[in-house]
Design a protein around this motif. Structure first.
Motif, PDB file in Angstrom:
ATOM      1  N   THR A 247      -0.915 -18.675  -1.504  1.00 32.90           N
ATOM      2  CA  THR A 247      -1.411 -18.583  -2.876  1.00 32.90           C
ATOM      3  C   THR A 247      -1.521 -19.972  -3.492  1.00 32.90           C
ATOM      4  O   THR A 247      -0.872 -20.925  -3.039  1.00 32.90           O
ATOM      5  CB  THR A 247      -0.482 -17.724  -3.761  1.00 32.90           C
ATOM      6  OG1 THR A 247       0.794 -18.377  -3.869  1.00 32.90           O
ATOM      7  CG2 THR A 247      -0.292 -16.330  -3.178  1.00 32.90           C
ATOM      8  N   HIS A 248      -2.364 -20.043  -4.543  1.00 29.28           N
ATOM      9  CA  HIS A 248      -2.569 -21.321  -5.231  1.00 29.28           C
ATOM     10  C   HIS A 248      -2.533 -21.187  -6.747  1.00 29.28           C
ATOM     11  O   HIS A 248      -2.530 -22.204  -7.447  1.00 29.28           O
ATOM     12  CB  HIS A 248      -3.908 -21.934  -4.810  1.00 29.28           C
ATOM     13  CG  HIS A 248      -4.089 -22.026  -3.338  1.00 29.28           C
ATOM     14  ND1 HIS A 248      -4.665 -21.006  -2.594  1.00 29.28           N
ATOM     15  CD2 HIS A 248      -3.742 -22.986  -2.447  1.00 29.28           C
ATOM     16  CE1 HIS A 248      -4.682 -21.349  -1.311  1.00 29.28           C
ATOM     17  NE2 HIS A 248      -4.120 -22.534  -1.200  1.00 29.28           N
ATOM     18  N   ASP A 249      -2.557 -19.955  -7.263  1.00 26.66           N
ATOM     19  CA  ASP A 249      -2.587 -19.760  -8.706  1.00 26.66           C
ATOM     20  C   ASP A 249      -1.989 -18.399  -9.054  1.00 26.66           C
ATOM     21  O   ASP A 249      -1.632 -17.608  -8.174  1.00 26.66           O
ATOM     22  CB  ASP A 249      -4.023 -19.879  -9.238  1.00 26.66           C
ATOM     23  CG  ASP A 249      -5.009 -18.944  -8.547  1.00 26.66           C
ATOM     24  OD1 ASP A 249      -4.623 -17.789  -8.227  1.00 26.66           O
ATOM     25  OD2 ASP A 249      -6.162 -19.348  -8.318  1.00 26.66           O
ATOM     26  N   GLU A 250      -1.909 -18.124 -10.343  1.00 29.63           N
ATOM     27  CA  GLU A 250      -1.263 -16.894 -10.802  1.00 29.63           C
ATOM     28  C   GLU A 250      -2.031 -15.649 -10.379  1.00 29.63           C
ATOM     29  O   GLU A 250      -1.430 -14.618 -10.058  1.00 29.63           O
ATOM     30  CB  GLU A 250      -1.097 -16.920 -12.321  1.00 29.63           C
ATOM     31  CG  GLU A 250      -0.283 -15.772 -12.863  1.00 29.63           C
ATOM     32  CD  GLU A 250       0.097 -15.928 -14.315  1.00 29.63           C
ATOM     33  OE1 GLU A 250       0.601 -14.951 -14.902  1.00 29.63           O
ATOM     34  OE2 GLU A 250      -0.103 -17.038 -14.868  1.00 29.63           O
ATOM     35  N   ALA A 287       7.193 -24.431 -10.686  1.00 24.45           N
ATOM     36  CA  ALA A 287       8.299 -23.631 -11.208  1.00 24.45           C
ATOM     37  C   ALA A 287       7.796 -22.530 -12.131  1.00 24.45           C
ATOM     38  O   ALA A 287       8.293 -21.396 -12.097  1.00 24.45           O
ATOM     39  CB  ALA A 287       9.289 -24.537 -11.955  1.00 24.45           C
ATOM     40  N   ALA A 288       6.798 -22.842 -12.958  1.00 23.33           N
ATOM     41  CA  ALA A 288       6.247 -21.841 -13.864  1.00 23.33           C
ATOM     42  C   ALA A 288       5.609 -20.693 -13.098  1.00 23.33           C
ATOM     43  O   ALA A 288       5.774 -19.519 -13.453  1.00 23.33           O
ATOM     44  CB  ALA A 288       5.217 -22.491 -14.797  1.00 23.33           C
ATOM     45  N   LEU A 289       4.878 -21.009 -12.031  1.00 20.90           N
ATOM     46  CA  LEU A 289       4.236 -19.963 -11.230  1.00 20.90           C
ATOM     47  C   LEU A 289       5.260 -19.182 -10.407  1.00 20.90           C
ATOM     48  O   LEU A 289       5.152 -17.961 -10.264  1.00 20.90           O
ATOM     49  CB  LEU A 289       3.174 -20.583 -10.321  1.00 20.90           C
ATOM     50  CG  LEU A 289       1.934 -21.128 -11.033  1.00 20.90           C
ATOM     51  CD1 LEU A 289       1.042 -21.910 -10.062  1.00 20.90           C
ATOM     52  CD2 LEU A 289       1.138 -19.992 -11.676  1.00 20.90           C
ATOM     53  N   ALA A 290       6.243 -19.876  -9.861  1.00 22.69           N
ATOM     54  CA  ALA A 290       7.290 -19.181  -9.097  1.00 22.69           C
ATOM     55  C   ALA A 290       8.029 -18.186  -9.978  1.00 22.69           C
ATOM     56  O   ALA A 290       8.481 -17.136  -9.506  1.00 22.69           O
ATOM     57  CB  ALA A 290       8.270 -20.194  -8.504  1.00 22.69           C
ATOM     58  N   ASP A 291       8.121 -18.479 -11.263  1.00 20.28           N
ATOM     59  CA  ASP A 291       8.875 -17.625 -12.174  1.00 20.28           C
ATOM     60  C   ASP A 291       8.180 -16.297 -12.463  1.00 20.28           C
ATOM     61  O   ASP A 291       8.834 -15.354 -12.914  1.00 20.28           O
ATOM     62  CB  ASP A 291       9.127 -18.367 -13.484  1.00 20.28           C
ATOM     63  CG  ASP A 291      10.421 -17.947 -14.155  1.00 20.28           C
ATOM     64  OD1 ASP A 291      11.414 -17.738 -13.430  1.00 20.28           O
ATOM     65  OD2 ASP A 291      10.436 -17.816 -15.386  1.00 20.28           O
ATOM     66  N   VAL A 292       6.877 -16.214 -12.202  1.00 22.35           N
ATOM     67  CA  VAL A 292       6.170 -14.942 -12.424  1.00 22.35           C
ATOM     68  C   VAL A 292       6.014 -14.164 -11.121  1.00 22.35           C
ATOM     69  O   VAL A 292       5.467 -13.057 -11.119  1.00 22.35           O
ATOM     70  CB  VAL A 292       4.778 -15.167 -13.073  1.00 22.35           C
ATOM     71  CG1 VAL A 292       4.914 -15.889 -14.382  1.00 22.35           C
ATOM     72  CG2 VAL A 292       3.825 -15.902 -12.131  1.00 22.35           C
ATOM     73  N   ALA A 293       6.473 -14.739 -10.021  1.00 18.06           N
ATOM     74  CA  ALA A 293       6.328 -14.098  -8.714  1.00 18.06           C
ATOM     75  C   ALA A 293       7.500 -13.165  -8.439  1.00 18.06           C
ATOM     76  O   ALA A 293       8.650 -13.611  -8.437  1.00 18.06           O
ATOM     77  CB  ALA A 293       6.230 -15.148  -7.617  1.00 18.06           C
ATOM     78  N   PRO A 294       7.254 -11.875  -8.181  1.00 18.62           N
ATOM     79  CA  PRO A 294       8.345 -10.937  -7.903  1.00 18.62           C
ATOM     80  C   PRO A 294       8.734 -10.901  -6.430  1.00 18.62           C
ATOM     81  O   PRO A 294       9.047  -9.851  -5.880  1.00 18.62           O
ATOM     82  CB  PRO A 294       7.749  -9.602  -8.351  1.00 18.62           C
ATOM     83  CG  PRO A 294       6.303  -9.731  -8.029  1.00 18.62           C
ATOM     84  CD  PRO A 294       5.955 -11.170  -8.299  1.00 18.62           C
ATOM     85  N   MET A 295       8.684 -12.046  -5.790  1.00 22.67           N
ATOM     86  CA  MET A 295       9.057 -12.162  -4.382  1.00 22.67           C
ATOM     87  C   MET A 295       9.448 -13.619  -4.107  1.00 22.67           C
ATOM     88  O   MET A 295       9.147 -14.506  -4.905  1.00 22.67           O
ATOM     89  CB  MET A 295       7.900 -11.736  -3.469  1.00 22.67           C
ATOM     90  CG  MET A 295       6.762 -12.731  -3.360  1.00 22.67           C
ATOM     91  SD  MET A 295       5.659 -12.810  -4.790  1.00 22.67           S
ATOM     92  CE  MET A 295       4.648 -11.359  -4.464  1.00 22.67           C
ATOM     93  N   PRO A 296      10.115 -13.904  -2.973  1.00 19.73           N
ATOM     94  CA  PRO A 296      10.452 -15.285  -2.633  1.00 19.73           C
ATOM     95  C   PRO A 296       9.197 -16.143  -2.471  1.00 19.73           C
ATOM     96  O   PRO A 296       8.164 -15.680  -1.995  1.00 19.73           O
ATOM     97  CB  PRO A 296      11.211 -15.157  -1.306  1.00 19.73           C
ATOM     98  CG  PRO A 296      11.765 -13.764  -1.328  1.00 19.73           C
ATOM     99  CD  PRO A 296      10.720 -12.941  -2.016  1.00 19.73           C
TER     100      PRO A 296
END
Length: 330
Positions: A247-250, A287-296
């Protein structure tokens, strides 16, 4: 016991203002087993196993809440903790944000002080079907390593296996076999060898794309390139196999979540010599994008094996890399 905390980088990306903020502890014993607690049947998501924890009260830090909840629920006093994963989840009737921390040290004898059953379990034996859906990503985070090797260039089979052996000696336990210049037939032939070679050394191996080759190669799963995402409306492999996505974006992160990805790779974090024209995310946006991801989430692009701790402070599972892991010698 004084609680010592490895800090997680604060980031503004997760919109969880209307979600119940829950502090969760992943507690290990000296045998490497993890502690589970059984939810009472009358509770939301009841009669399922979970990782212990509870709601963060107004004005309370997540670390303070974790100390309080594990003392009240289990009768233990926790010591050093480190961030594992944050999981935003919508159950339809309730939104939660699970703030999950590894409990690296603790004192006391765990007991079900609220009348709940508790048990120790080997992480490899955890079955997601026994847990609330929001806990599935915790299971994956526990089971996945912090290094993810993506194979690079090789001249022949001997060099391919030699480079893999070097990486495995350095501790790599998850590999994606990527070889874009091969025919499908030749790729399948080498994939069978790579999977067997990896399994003999205690390492899981994913195919780059090609879900149709999963069974014949004996691979542990597939890694789907981002450009293939629009072709899929459902998960392309069974729950018994790993399913990863680039992935590269939200937007791509949300699509990967809809397909049920077990983990994602997010890139590029930093500038890379292979793609100098692509602007890097930087650690803040990562970090901002990782925070919206419901997986590792693994960090990829311009990162080194020595950046694992940095990546984890910014919400990552660890580091994915080609050059950093492929070109080193053991």
């Amino acid at each position: 016991m004084v609680v010592k905390t490895e800090q997680r980088q604060d980031n503004p990306g997760g919109d969880a203002t209307d979600a119940m903020h829950v502090a969760v502890g992943v507690v290990f014993n000296n045998e490497g087993q993890v502690l589970l607690s059984h939810r009472h049947a009358h509770l939301h998501q009841g009669d399922l196993w979970e990782f212990p924890g509870g709601k963060v009260e107004a004005g309370e830090s997540v670390q303070t809440a974790l100390v309080r909840e594990l003392r009240e629920e289990l009768g233990i006093q926790i010591g050093r903790v480190s961030p594992l994963i944050r999981i935003p989840w919508n159950y339809g009737d309730r939104r939660v944000l699970l703030d999950v921390w590894e409990v690296d040290s603790w004192q006391g004898r765990p007991q079900g002080l609220e009348g709940q059953a508790i048990r120790w379990c080997d992480p490899a034996q955890l079955d997601a079907r026994d847990f609330p859906a929001a806990n599935h990503a915790i299971i994956r985070a526990i089971q996945l390593p912090d290094q993810y090797l993506i194979t690079g260039a090789f001249r022949d089979e001997s060099e391919l296996l030699g480079k893999l052996a070097d990486a495995f000696r350095r501790g790599v336990r998850l590999v994606q076999f990527r070889a874009k210049d091969l025919t499908v037939t030749r790729y399948a032939e080498l994939a069978r060898q790579v999977c067997e070679f990896s399994h003999e050394r205690g390492t899981r191996c994913l195919l780059n794309d090609h879900p149709e080759l999963l069974e014949e190669t004996g691979a542990d799963g597939i890694h789907l390139p981002a450009y293939r995402l629009p072709e899929y409306t459902r998960r392309p492999v069974s729950a018994d196999h790993l399913f990863a996505v680039s992935t590269h974006d939200e937007h791509e992160i949300h699509h990967a979540a809809e397909l049920g990805a077990d983990f994602i790779v997010l890139s590029p974090v930093c500038a890379t010599p292979d793609h100098p024209e692509v602007p890097p995310l930087g650690w803040g946006q990562f970090a901002a994008l990782a925070d919206v991801a419901p997986m590792p989430v693994y960090a990829l692009g311009g990162v080194a094996g020595s950046d694992v701790a940095l990546a984890r402070r910014h919400g990552a599972q660890g580091v994915a890399a080609i050059r950093a892991y492929w070109e080193q010698k053991a």
